[in-house]
Design a protein around this motif. Structure first.
Motif, short mmCIF file in Angstrom:
data_model
loop_
_atom_site.label_atom_id
_atom_site.label_comp_id
_atom_site.label_asym_id
_atom_site.label_seq_id
_atom_site.Cartn_x
_atom_site.Cartn_y
_atom_site.Cartn_z
N ALA A 143 0.84 -1.20 0.00
CA ALA A 143 0.00 0.00 0.00
C ALA A 143 0.87 1.25 0.00
O ALA A 143 1.98 1.25 0.53
CB ALA A 143 -0.93 0.02 1.22
N TRP A 144 0.34 2.30 -0.61
CA TRP A 144 0.95 3.63 -0.58
C TRP A 144 0.13 4.48 0.36
O TRP A 144 -1.10 4.47 0.32
CB TRP A 144 0.98 4.23 -1.98
CG TRP A 144 1.50 5.65 -2.03
CD1 TRP A 144 2.81 6.04 -2.10
CD2 TRP A 144 0.73 6.85 -2.05
NE1 TRP A 144 2.90 7.41 -2.14
CE2 TRP A 144 1.63 7.93 -2.11
CE3 TRP A 144 -0.63 7.11 -2.00
CZ2 TRP A 144 1.21 9.26 -2.14
CZ3 TRP A 144 -1.07 8.43 -2.02
CH2 TRP A 144 -0.14 9.49 -2.10
N PHE A 145 0.81 5.23 1.25
CA PHE A 145 0.14 6.04 2.26
C PHE A 145 0.51 7.52 2.12
O PHE A 145 1.67 7.86 1.90
CB PHE A 145 0.55 5.60 3.68
CG PHE A 145 0.18 4.19 4.02
CD1 PHE A 145 -1.00 3.90 4.69
CD2 PHE A 145 1.03 3.14 3.69
CE1 PHE A 145 -1.33 2.60 5.03
CE2 PHE A 145 0.70 1.83 4.02
CZ PHE A 145 -0.49 1.56 4.69
N THR B 4 3.28 11.84 6.54
CA THR B 4 4.24 11.70 5.46
C THR B 4 3.63 10.87 4.34
O THR B 4 2.52 10.35 4.47
CB THR B 4 5.53 11.03 5.97
OG1 THR B 4 6.50 11.00 4.96
CG2 THR B 4 5.26 9.61 6.42
N ALA B 5 4.35 10.72 3.22
CA ALA B 5 3.92 9.87 2.12
C ALA B 5 4.98 8.81 1.88
O ALA B 5 6.17 9.12 1.75
CB ALA B 5 3.70 10.70 0.85
N PHE B 6 4.55 7.54 1.81
CA PHE B 6 5.50 6.45 1.69
C PHE B 6 4.79 5.20 1.20
O PHE B 6 3.56 5.13 1.17
CB PHE B 6 6.20 6.17 3.03
CG PHE B 6 5.24 5.84 4.14
CD1 PHE B 6 5.04 4.53 4.52
CD2 PHE B 6 4.55 6.85 4.79
CE1 PHE B 6 4.15 4.22 5.54
CE2 PHE B 6 3.65 6.54 5.82
CZ PHE B 6 3.46 5.23 6.19
N ASN B 7 5.59 4.18 0.83
CA ASN B 7 5.06 2.93 0.32
C ASN B 7 5.56 1.78 1.20
O ASN B 7 6.73 1.75 1.61
CB ASN B 7 5.53 2.69 -1.12
CG ASN B 7 4.77 1.57 -1.81
OD1 ASN B 7 3.67 1.75 -2.30
ND2 ASN B 7 5.38 0.39 -1.84
N GLU C 117 14.31 8.98 5.92
CA GLU C 117 13.88 10.29 5.48
C GLU C 117 13.42 10.22 4.03
O GLU C 117 13.58 9.21 3.36
CB GLU C 117 15.03 11.31 5.61
CG GLU C 117 15.65 11.39 7.00
CD GLU C 117 16.71 10.33 7.25
OE1 GLU C 117 17.13 9.67 6.27
OE2 GLU C 117 17.10 10.13 8.41
N ALA C 118 12.84 11.32 3.57
CA ALA C 118 12.41 11.40 2.17
C ALA C 118 13.59 11.09 1.25
O ALA C 118 14.71 11.56 1.47
CB ALA C 118 11.87 12.80 1.87
#
Length: 227
Positions: free
Chosen positions: A60-62, A86-89, A123-124
């Motif tokens: 899933a991507w959040f 944040t945005a992450f997978n 981190e990003a």
């Protein structure tokens, strides 16, 4: 397309989302966090004891809504990911030995559930990998490209990437087994490809790197002299 249902009793509401082998699902959680659930995946969400608790089997991507002092925790098998916003997978299919987290924006803590000392802050622009079978130390690497979410964007992006990593990406994206000569692994490949079929990409790789490929049922073989 997918399935959604929730349960209500004395405990806070438990929301559950499921997808089949041919479905993905794009939805908002009750806290307004956005989730895109990949094929053949299962996710639950519950606001419990001051935390937003998610369990995930699959991928899933959040894009997590920032809420002060209310952490967002994802339990994915033997690993856990903790964030505020944040945005992450996250990729954590039960049948795979590897759990992967790739951060697009913000920062997350990624650790082994049974050994909190085995932890990395991501981190990003970084990604973490945990081998749940070998129980090795979580590896942290630079996020070379956006292919961790290619299943969502339908775009493969290779910016001077080694063929060893290109092959791993193609195996996941197209769900196919690829074997290649060891002499090819260090060759570099680049380009951005949207909505491409596997056969078309193989033809480009063949012409670009002077290689040969063969497709036999669900297995692909790539041969050549190398670079």
């Amino acid at each position: 397309v997918g399935l959604f249902f929730f349960f209500q009793n004395q405990e806070p509401e438990l929301f559950a989302f499921n997808t089949s082998e041919e479905q993905t699902l794009d939805f908002l959680l009750p806290d307004s966090s956005r989730v895109v659930l990949n094929k053949n995946s299962h996710l639950t969400y519950q606001n419990l004891e001051g935390k937003r608790i998610v369990t995930l089997e699959g991928e899933a991507w959040f894009d997590v809504k920032h809420l002060d002092s209310i952490p967002f925790e994802i339990e994915s098998g033997e690993a856990k990911t903790v964030v505020l916003g944040t945005a992450f997978n996250v990729r954590a299919y039960p049948q795979e030995d590897i759990i992967e987290v790739s951060v697009e924006r913000g920062k997350v803590a990624f650790y082994e559930k049974e050994n909190i000392q085995n932890q990395k802050f991501l981190e990003a622009g970084t990604e973490g990998v945990f081998d749940k079978k070998e129980k090795t130390e979580i590896k942290k690497d630079k996020r070379e490209n956006a292919n961790a979410v290619a299943w969502r964007t339908m775009t493969l992006d290779f910016e001077n990437v080694k063929m060893s990593k290109v092959v791993k990406t193609l195996e996941k994206y197209f769900e196919v087994k690829i074997e290649m000569d060891s002499s090819i692994q260090s060759c570099r490949f680049k380009g951005t490809y949207k909505n491409y079929e596997l056969e078309n990409l193989l033809k480009i790789i063949e012409a670009t790197l002077d290689l040969q490929y063969n497709v036999n049922e669900e297995k692909v073989t790539i041969t050549g002299e190398g670079c």
